[in-house]
Design a protein around this motif. Structure first.
Motif, PDB file in Angstrom:
ATOM      1  N   LYS A 150       0.832  -1.209   0.000  1.00  0.00           N
ATOM      2  CA  LYS A 150       0.000   0.000   0.000  1.00  0.00           C
ATOM      3  C   LYS A 150       0.866   1.258   0.000  1.00  0.00           C
ATOM      4  O   LYS A 150       0.457   2.298  -0.520  1.00  0.00           O
ATOM      5  N   VAL A 151       2.070   1.154   0.572  1.00  0.00           N
ATOM      6  CA  VAL A 151       2.962   2.314   0.601  1.00  0.00           C
ATOM      7  C   VAL A 151       3.287   2.757  -0.827  1.00  0.00           C
ATOM      8  O   VAL A 151       3.153   3.928  -1.179  1.00  0.00           O
ATOM      9  N   TRP A 152       3.706   1.805  -1.657  1.00  0.00           N
ATOM     10  CA  TRP A 152       4.040   2.130  -3.032  1.00  0.00           C
ATOM     11  C   TRP A 152       2.798   2.568  -3.806  1.00  0.00           C
ATOM     12  O   TRP A 152       2.861   3.499  -4.614  1.00  0.00           O
ATOM     13  N   ALA A 153       1.672   1.912  -3.557  1.00  0.00           N
ATOM     14  CA  ALA A 153       0.434   2.297  -4.232  1.00  0.00           C
ATOM     15  C   ALA A 153       0.062   3.738  -3.901  1.00  0.00           C
ATOM     16  O   ALA A 153      -0.341   4.513  -4.784  1.00  0.00           O
ATOM     17  N   ASP A 154       0.215   4.124  -2.625  1.00  0.00           N
ATOM     18  CA  ASP A 154      -0.103   5.496  -2.215  1.00  0.00           C
ATOM     19  C   ASP A 154       0.854   6.501  -2.854  1.00  0.00           C
ATOM     20  O   ASP A 154       0.451   7.594  -3.260  1.00  0.00           O
ATOM     21  N   ILE A 155       2.144   6.138  -2.912  1.00  0.00           N
ATOM     22  CA  ILE A 155       3.132   7.017  -3.537  1.00  0.00           C
ATOM     23  C   ILE A 155       2.783   7.241  -5.005  1.00  0.00           C
ATOM     24  O   ILE A 155       2.810   8.370  -5.505  1.00  0.00           O
ATOM     25  N   GLN A 156       2.437   6.157  -5.685  1.00  0.00           N
ATOM     26  CA  GLN A 156       2.060   6.280  -7.092  1.00  0.00           C
ATOM     27  C   GLN A 156       0.821   7.152  -7.279  1.00  0.00           C
ATOM     28  O   GLN A 156       0.758   7.986  -8.182  1.00  0.00           O
ATOM     29  N   GLU A 157      -0.153   6.965  -6.404  1.00  0.00           N
ATOM     30  CA  GLU A 157      -1.393   7.733  -6.513  1.00  0.00           C
ATOM     31  C   GLU A 157      -1.130   9.222  -6.294  1.00  0.00           C
ATOM     32  O   GLU A 157      -1.677  10.073  -6.991  1.00  0.00           O
ATOM     33  N   ARG A 158      -0.290   9.540  -5.307  1.00  0.00           N
ATOM     34  CA  ARG A 158       0.046  10.940  -5.030  1.00  0.00           C
ATOM     35  C   ARG A 158       1.005  11.512  -6.066  1.00  0.00           C
ATOM     36  O   ARG A 158       1.073  12.720  -6.257  1.00  0.00           O
ATOM     37  N   GLY A 159       1.817  10.629  -6.640  1.00  0.00           N
ATOM     38  CA  GLY A 159       2.893  11.092  -7.518  1.00  0.00           C
ATOM     39  C   GLY A 159       3.999  11.762  -6.735  1.00  0.00           C
ATOM     40  O   GLY A 159       4.776  12.559  -7.277  1.00  0.00           O
ATOM     41  N   GLU A 160       4.132  11.391  -5.450  1.00  0.00           N
ATOM     42  CA  GLU A 160       5.068  12.076  -4.559  1.00  0.00           C
ATOM     43  C   GLU A 160       5.505  11.125  -3.452  1.00  0.00           C
ATOM     44  O   GLU A 160       4.700  10.370  -2.913  1.00  0.00           O
ATOM     45  N   ILE A 161       6.777  11.165  -3.108  1.00  0.00           N
ATOM     46  CA  ILE A 161       7.298  10.402  -1.976  1.00  0.00           C
ATOM     47  C   ILE A 161       7.679  11.377  -0.869  1.00  0.00           C
ATOM     48  O   ILE A 161       8.287  12.417  -1.125  1.00  0.00           O
ATOM     49  N   VAL A 162       7.270  11.078   0.367  1.00  0.00           N
ATOM     50  CA  VAL A 162       7.503  11.965   1.511  1.00  0.00           C
ATOM     51  C   VAL A 162       8.659  11.402   2.335  1.00  0.00           C
ATOM     52  O   VAL A 162       8.653  10.231   2.724  1.00  0.00           O
ATOM     53  N   VAL A 163       9.640  12.241   2.590  1.00  0.00           N
ATOM     54  CA  VAL A 163      10.899  11.823   3.204  1.00  0.00           C
ATOM     55  C   VAL A 163      11.098  12.537   4.533  1.00  0.00           C
ATOM     56  O   VAL A 163      10.946  13.759   4.625  1.00  0.00           O
ATOM     57  N   GLY A 164      11.456  11.791   5.569  1.00  0.00           N
ATOM     58  CA  GLY A 164      11.819  12.378   6.852  1.00  0.00           C
ATOM     59  C   GLY A 164      13.313  12.641   6.907  1.00  0.00           C
ATOM     60  O   GLY A 164      14.120  11.749   6.612  1.00  0.00           O
ATOM     61  N   THR A 165      13.703  13.860   7.277  1.00  0.00           N
ATOM     62  CA  THR A 165      15.124  14.209   7.359  1.00  0.00           C
ATOM     63  C   THR A 165      15.317  15.301   8.399  1.00  0.00           C
ATOM     64  O   THR A 165      14.359  15.985   8.786  1.00  0.00           O
ATOM     65  N   ALA A 166      16.563  15.478   8.852  1.00  0.00           N
ATOM     66  CA  ALA A 166      16.816  16.415   9.948  1.00  0.00           C
ATOM     67  C   ALA A 166      16.825  17.868   9.496  1.00  0.00           C
ATOM     68  O   ALA A 166      16.234  18.747  10.125  1.00  0.00           O
ATOM     69  N   GLY A 167      17.535  18.156   8.415  1.00  0.00           N
ATOM     70  CA  GLY A 167      17.659  19.535   7.963  1.00  0.00           C
ATOM     71  C   GLY A 167      18.624  20.363   8.777  1.00  0.00           C
ATOM     72  O   GLY A 167      18.800  21.563   8.524  1.00  0.00           O
ATOM     73  N   THR A 168      19.277  19.735   9.764  1.00  0.00           N
ATOM     74  CA  THR A 168      20.163  20.486  10.664  1.00  0.00           C
ATOM     75  C   THR A 168      21.558  19.880  10.770  1.00  0.00           C
ATOM     76  O   THR A 168      22.385  20.382  11.530  1.00  0.00           O
ATOM     77  N   LEU A 169      21.832  18.811  10.032  1.00  0.00           N
ATOM     78  CA  LEU A 169      23.077  18.067  10.222  1.00  0.00           C
ATOM     79  C   LEU A 169      23.968  18.140   8.988  1.00  0.00           C
ATOM     80  O   LEU A 169      23.731  17.473   7.988  1.00  0.00           O
ATOM     81  N   PHE A 170      24.991  18.951   9.059  1.00  0.00           N
ATOM     82  CA  PHE A 170      25.990  19.057   8.005  1.00  0.00           C
ATOM     83  C   PHE A 170      26.925  17.849   8.080  1.00  0.00           C
ATOM     84  O   PHE A 170      27.360  17.483   9.161  1.00  0.00           O
ATOM     85  N   PRO A 171      27.248  17.216   6.957  1.00  0.00           N
ATOM     86  CA  PRO A 171      26.862  17.507   5.580  1.00  0.00           C
ATOM     87  C   PRO A 171      25.783  16.555   5.055  1.00  0.00           C
ATOM     88  O   PRO A 171      25.670  16.353   3.854  1.00  0.00           O
ATOM     89  N   ALA A 172      25.006  15.964   5.952  1.00  0.00           N
ATOM     90  CA  ALA A 172      24.013  14.966   5.545  1.00  0.00           C
ATOM     91  C   ALA A 172      22.697  15.601   5.109  1.00  0.00           C
ATOM     92  O   ALA A 172      22.114  15.213   4.099  1.00  0.00           O
ATOM     93  N   SER A 173      22.217  16.576   5.887  1.00  0.00           N
ATOM     94  CA  SER A 173      20.912  17.182   5.643  1.00  0.00           C
ATOM     95  C   SER A 173      20.911  18.551   6.309  1.00  0.00           C
ATOM     96  O   SER A 173      20.774  18.654   7.530  1.00  0.00           O
ATOM     97  N   TYR A 174      21.062  19.613   5.504  1.00  0.00           N
ATOM     98  CA  TYR A 174      21.271  20.938   6.100  1.00  0.00           C
ATOM     99  C   TYR A 174      20.944  22.033   5.090  1.00  0.00           C
ATOM    100  O   TYR A 174      20.745  21.777   3.893  1.00  0.00           O
TER     101      TYR A 174
END
Length: 286
Positions: A37-61
């Motif tokens: 169902k995860v892949w089916a939902d992604i296909q239906e939305r046309g979008e994949i939602v990703v969890g990330t920190a946004g605060t950690l150099f150089p991984a996610s910042y």
């Protein structure tokens, strides 16, 4: 005449069985897609939602004076989304919140290392990053830490649920936890004595140090331990998505994409290959 009737009866039976077999095979192929169902939902939305920190150099910042999220993890995610032919949306959150966000369906994928408990609940792709664990300590006295046993009674800064904090606790350190803060909060606390050590990924810490040359901190010169990996993580039942992402990761290794992204964010180093180092194994730590 009887022989002709018998022959016709057998022929009809064979055709029915063949048709049933084909239907069952088709149903099986369709069910594979339906069950994920995860892949089916992604296909239906046309979008994949990703969890990330946004605060950690150089991984996610966010680079200075920029509102564009980037980093090794972020760009790996973008490449995966592009090869899945879907858009991508990032949800920023503290590391401790990522697995629960994945479990609740708030996000579709994250990056993390596999552990026995999490393997029971989630699916992990092939590694997109290899590394090992080291420590940031005060430069003038190594925070009084010569061996792992010297962690006893020290204060280690980190997130509550990581393997790094588990190592700290195993050797008797107190863990001071943080929210979704930037690297400098951890590093300044070591430098000013609020904590004694940050136990974390070698590549992340070595680059984080370069951003704060004025601080009295350094990588521990002798303690290299616990080989780790970073993998794309999703719900256990996301079998089709897992297969697709594993194929993409293999292709990205083969065509050099991961090597190029690594060089961009890790100072020319290739984190997509296992490090050739003598690493201390820690018994009882996954």
């Amino acid at each position: 005449m009887k022989k002709l009737i018998l022959f016709l009866g057998l022929l009809v039976s064979m055709l029915v069985l063949a048709a049933c077999g084909t239907a069952e095979e088709n149903d099986g192929a369709e069910n594979e897609e339906v069950e994920d169902k995860v892949w089916a939902d992604i296909q239906e939305r046309g979008e994949i939602v990703v969890g990330t920190a946004g605060t950690l150099f150089p991984a996610s910042y966010y680079p200075e004076d920029s509102d564009e999220l980037t980093g090794y993890n972020v760009e790996v995610f973008r490449e995966i989304a592009d090869r899945l032919d879907v858009d991508i949306k990032f949800e920023e959150m503290a590391y401790d919140a990522m697995l629960s966000a994945l479990q609740s369906g708030r996000v579709d994928i994250i990056q993390a290392g596999p552990r026995e408990e999490s393997r029971e609940k989630f699916a992990f792709s092939e590694p997109v990053k290899y590394s090992y664990v080291t420590m940031i300590v005060r430069a003038d006295d190594l925070s009084g830490i010569e061996t792992l046993e010297d962690l006893e009674g020290k204060v280690a800064g980190g997130a509550a649920t990581t393997v790094y904090s588990e190592i700290a606790r195993k050797y008797g350190a107190e863990v001071k936890t943080y929210g979704n803060v930037t690297n400098d909060a951890y590093l300044r606390d070591v430098a000013n004595g609020n904590t004694d050590v940050v136990i974390n990924d070698y590549y992340l810490q070595s680059l984080a140090l370069t951003a704060f040359p004025e601080l009295n901190i350094t990588l521990h010169p002798d303690l290299k331990m616990h080989p780790t990996t970073n993998n794309v993580v999703m719900k256990k039942e996301a079998t089709v998505l897992l297969e697709k992402i594993n194929e993409i990761v293999a292709d990205m290794k083969e065509d050099g994409t991961l090597t190029e992204l690594s060089a961009e964010f890790f100072g020319g180093l290739d984190v997509s290959k296992e490090p050739d180092e003598e690493i201390i194994e820690i018994e009882g730590i996954e």
